[in-house]
Every structure is written in C-alpha cells, then in structure tokens.
Design an enzyme around this catalytic site. Structure first.
Site, PDB file in Angstrom:
ATOM      1  N   GLU A 219       0.191   3.319   6.562  1.00  0.00           N
ATOM      2  CA  GLU A 219      -0.893   2.669   5.622  1.00  0.00           C
ATOM      3  C   GLU A 219      -0.460   1.149   5.463  1.00  0.00           C
ATOM      4  OE1 GLU A 219      -3.354   4.076   4.025  1.00  0.00           O
ATOM      5  OE2 GLU A 219      -3.256   5.634   5.548  1.00  0.00           O
TER       6      GLU A 219
ATOM      7  N   LYS B 100       0.844  -1.164   0.056  1.00  0.00           N
ATOM      8  CA  LYS B 100      -0.115   0.050   0.152  1.00  0.00           C
ATOM      9  C   LYS B 100       1.021   1.225   0.109  1.00  0.00           C
ATOM     10  CE  LYS B 100      -3.988   0.221   2.037  1.00  0.00           C
ATOM     11  NZ  LYS B 100      -5.126   0.488   2.859  1.00  0.00           N
TER      12      LYS B 100
END
Length: 496
Positions: free
Chosen positions: A330, A324
């Site tokens: 994240e 990601k």
C-alpha cells in the site's frame, strides 16, 4: 476563371473548420497520473508541478481542492481532476450554499489559469466505513448547480469514483452486474451521468485480481499473456485483465440500459514492493505493467467489447506514500520517491524514448551527457528546444549561425546541445534530461571539433531556471494546423 457563388465558398470554409475542430477534439485516449499526498517529506506543490511538466504528464488527479496545489499548476497546461472528499459529502449534500461558497473560494480564484476539467464527488463510497452512499448524488447535483451558476457546467464534468467492488460479478465480462445493494444510489447516479455526458469512473487493479485469485496468471495481469481468455457468452477474446475489468463495467451499464456512458479508469497501477507474501510486488513487475499499460492505451485499441473506444486512464500513483495503512504494498505504488528520483524506468510517452535512471540523485554528471533522442518527432524536439532556449534559461548562442556548434545545422544537433546545457546546469538528474520524453542520457561525449559540450565540471554560472516541459499537442492537431492555412489559401485562389 469562373466565380463560385459566395454561399458555396462559405460552406466550403465552414466544412474545413468543422474538420479541423473534429480532428482536434478527437484527441484519442489519454494517460494521467494520480497525485496522492499521504506521505512525509513530499516535495512542495511547486516542485511537483515542475516534475510533472518535465515528464510531460498532461493529466493529473488530486483527491481534494488544495489551494497550494491549484496555485502551483496555474499556467502549466496540466489538466486537473480535483475531488470532494467523503468527509465533505454531508455539508455538500445538505445545503447548496455550502457548495457555492466552496466554488467561490476554492475554485474560481484559480480557474481558468489552473485547468480543472473534472470534479469527483466522493471516492469509493461503497468501501467507506461510514454510510455516505446516500449523500453522493445530492452532492453531485449541488456541485453541478454551482458550476451552472458560474457558467462552467459544460467545461467541468462532475462524477464520482468507484472501486471494482461496486460489481457483484465481473467474470466473464459479459455477465458483469452491479451489486443490487447499491442500486438505491447507483441508478440515480447513472441517470445523472447519462444526462450530463459524464464518465463512469472506476479504479481497477489487476494486481489485486492476481494476488487474490489462483486462477489469474501473472502474465495475463501484466499485459504479457500469450494465451487468450474467451468470454463464453460473446466469444470476445481477452489477452489482459484490465480490458476484462473495464468491459465488465460496460456490460454492467448496458444491462441497465445505459449504453452511452463512457468508462474512465481513475486509478490503476502496480506496487514495486510488498510484504513477504506479496511476491509479485516488485520494481520489475511494476515497470512491466505500467509500460505495457501506457502502450496499450496510446495505441487506442479500446477493449474487445468497445474496439477503438477512447479509454482515459490514470496511473496510481505519482509518489510512494509512507503514511498509508495496510500491507507493505500500500505504501509502494509510486513512480517516484519523495526526493523526486524515479522508482524504476518508465516510458510515459509510449514511444520508448524516456530514460529515467533509477535512483539518480542531484549530483555531478559523472561523465554523462544529455542529448536529443533520435526517435523523437521534429515537432516535439522543436518545442523542447524552444523551451530550453527560452524559459529554460539555457545560453543557446553557440548554436547560432557562424558559432562553434551551429554545424551540423540540424534540429537534432541543436537540441542536443541545448538539452545538455540544461541538464548539466540543473544537477545532471534524470528529471533534468527528460524534456517530455525527447531527451536521453549518454556516456559518450557528444562534443566535436570546436563544439565543446558542457559537463558539471565546466559549467558557467548555474542557471536558476524553472524546471518545466514544453507543451505538446496531439500529432493530429499539429498536422491539421500545418495544412489548414494552405487549404484556406487554395480555396480562395480556386474560387475567387
């Protein structure tokens, strides 16, 4: 004894069955987990299905309709929310035949063995770099039409997920309002949801509210605030950020006169690691948030604006996803690493009985055993014991009458013996001692007298058992099913 007219007898039986059905259907709020796959070296879907079952996860969200995933979850009892990606919205919105073909080839061959309960059409389209918002509602109608042709429109609900950015204002919650720039597709979507009794799905992240706003305290975001935030318009008292975010959606819906649409949180969670500036992204905070979230949901407290209202919530995410983009956080929202070891200890049952040892790997037990939790209910223990001695392929002959481990003749003792056998035969991992939250690890040898508890050093032929978890129903369902036959018999005896 006087006879009661037949029609009265029939009415009494009907009322009893209605009560039973009502109790089963009112299942309370549920906790699910999102299964994203944007990562390298993830376990195969079959392995993931085993992991999910062992941790008693009953609800799972995936972001597409991957055939291998659908196959893996066949006959597991896990309810799946599947997705139509944004990239498919154009063909899905243009031609009904495209959707009919998708349903025929990708869904119907696996349903109902794989329990699909929701289809999300598009994901956070207002955040998409491509302008696909106008395609969502036509695609939703086409998906519903395809389901109707297959007779599944009452069994599989259709909706779409949104970010909290769909609101132009969220504080105070009573002033919540949808962004007017999205009205062109939101109004017909809300009409669709109301007409078909589908939920409004939203992804809410108190972590971002805390990270990006100096006015939000960490304790308030983590469900640990000792102070209160009062909505000046309603006087409603908020003790955590998630409730405030969910109520902002409810008030936004009510402002448009949509009062019957329920809100479902399809993503929430907390990252366990972040960049240098993301100081709140730690395993400790992630553990606090998710454990507190689960307890909050399981208690069925609802929100200040909707007390007692069911709020189904999905935790993001099952695994850390290293592909990601964006900040370090994240890639670190997962409950598990790709090798299936836990990132931190998490109580997925809300009972405090799960012991998921951090970073436990598939090694020898090193002097540890697995026993049944004394806090587990008898129903859950019996279900887990039945599974271990059946599909789990554990040799349970030692806990039969006249055998070395039969005494004490208690469910807790028998389950402990079976749990430990399974645990030792399957690598002595935290996963192998879960049993849906009814197993716990101990450093004290539970063996006694002639009852010898297996260790990794004295295992017989290792079992090739499939890792799974016993299915458990709600306590209400069990209680009702337990006394229903007795009630029926009583009615027959009294009114015959």
């Amino acid at each position: 004894m006087a006879r009661i007219p037949g029609f009265v007898f029939a009415v009494l039986l009907l009322l009893l069955l209605i009560l039973f059905s009502f109790a089963v259907l009112c299942r309370g709020s549920t906790i699910g987990v999102c299964y994203g796959r944007n990562a390298d070296d993830l376990p195969t879907p079959d392995k993931v299905a085993q992991l999910v079952q062992l941790h008693n996860i009953k609800y799972l969200r995936i972001y597409d309709s991957n055939i291998q995933v659908l196959k893996a979850f066949a006959n597991t009892g896990v309810e799946l929310m599947i997705g139509v990606p944004n990239s498919d919205l154009l063909p899905f919105s243009q031609f009904q035949s495209n959707v009919d073909t998708w349903l025929k080839n990708s869904i119907l061959p696996y349903y109902p063995a794989t329990k699909i309960t929701y289809i999300t059409v598009g994901a956070e389209v207002t955040e998409s770099s491509t302008n696909v918002s106008s395609l969502v509602v036509p695609a939703m109608y086409n998906v519903l039409a395809a389901l109707r042709k297959a007779g599944l429109h009452r069994k599989i609900k259709v909706s779409s997920t949104h970010s909290l950015g769909v609101l132009s204002r969220s504080f105070p919650p009573s002033a919540g309002a949808f962004n007017s720039s999205h009205a062109f597709f939101l109004k017909p979507m809300l009409d669709f949801l109301a007409e078909n009794r589908s939920p409004f799905m939203v992804n809410t992240y108190p972590y971002y509210a805390y990270r990006d706003s100096p006015n939000v305290s960490l304790d308030y975001a983590l469900f640990e605030s000792s102070s209160e935030v009062i909505d000046p318009n309603t006087g409603l008292i908020y003790t955590n950020m998630l409730d405030a975010q969910v109520d902002a959606i409810y008030f936004s819906l009510m402002a448009l006169n949509f009062r019957t649409i329920k809100v479902m949180v399809t993503e929430t969670g907390w990252p366990s690691k972040g960049s240098a500036k993301e100081t709140a992204a730690t395993p400790d905070n992630a553990q606090k948030y998710n454990n507190n979230l689960i307890r909050h949901v399981i208690n069925n407290t609802g929100t200040p604006a909707k007390p007692g209202e069911e709020v189904d919530i999905y935790i993001f995410s099952l695994f850390n996803e290293n592909r990601k983009p964006g900040l370090e956080s994240e890639r670190n929202w997962g409950l598990f690493y790709p090798d299936q070891t836990s990132v931190y200890s998490l109580d997925l049952t809300g009972r405090g009985a799960v012991d998921m040892t951090t970073h436990a790997n598939i090694t020898s037990s090193n002097g540890t055993w697995c026993i049944a939790s004394s806090t587990a209910s008898e129903l859950d223990l019996q279900s887990a014991l039945d599974w271990a001695c059946g599909p789990g392929n554990v040799d349970c002959s030692a806990i039969q009458p006249s055998q070395p481990c039969y005494q004490p003749d208690t469910l807790l003792s028998h389950a402990s013996y079976a749990f430990n056998n399974y645990y030792q035969q399957n690598g002595a991992t935290d996963v192998a001692c879960s049993f849906g939250g009814t197993g716990v690890k101990t450093n004290k040898n539970p063996g006694y007298d002639t009852c010898v508890y297996m260790t990794s050093g004295n295992t017989s032929a290792a079992s090739n058992a499939t890792v799974a978890s016993p299915s458990t129903s709600s306590s209400v369902g069990h209680r009702i099913s337990a006394w229903l036959p007795g009630c029926v018999l009583m009615i027959i005896l009294l009114f015959r």
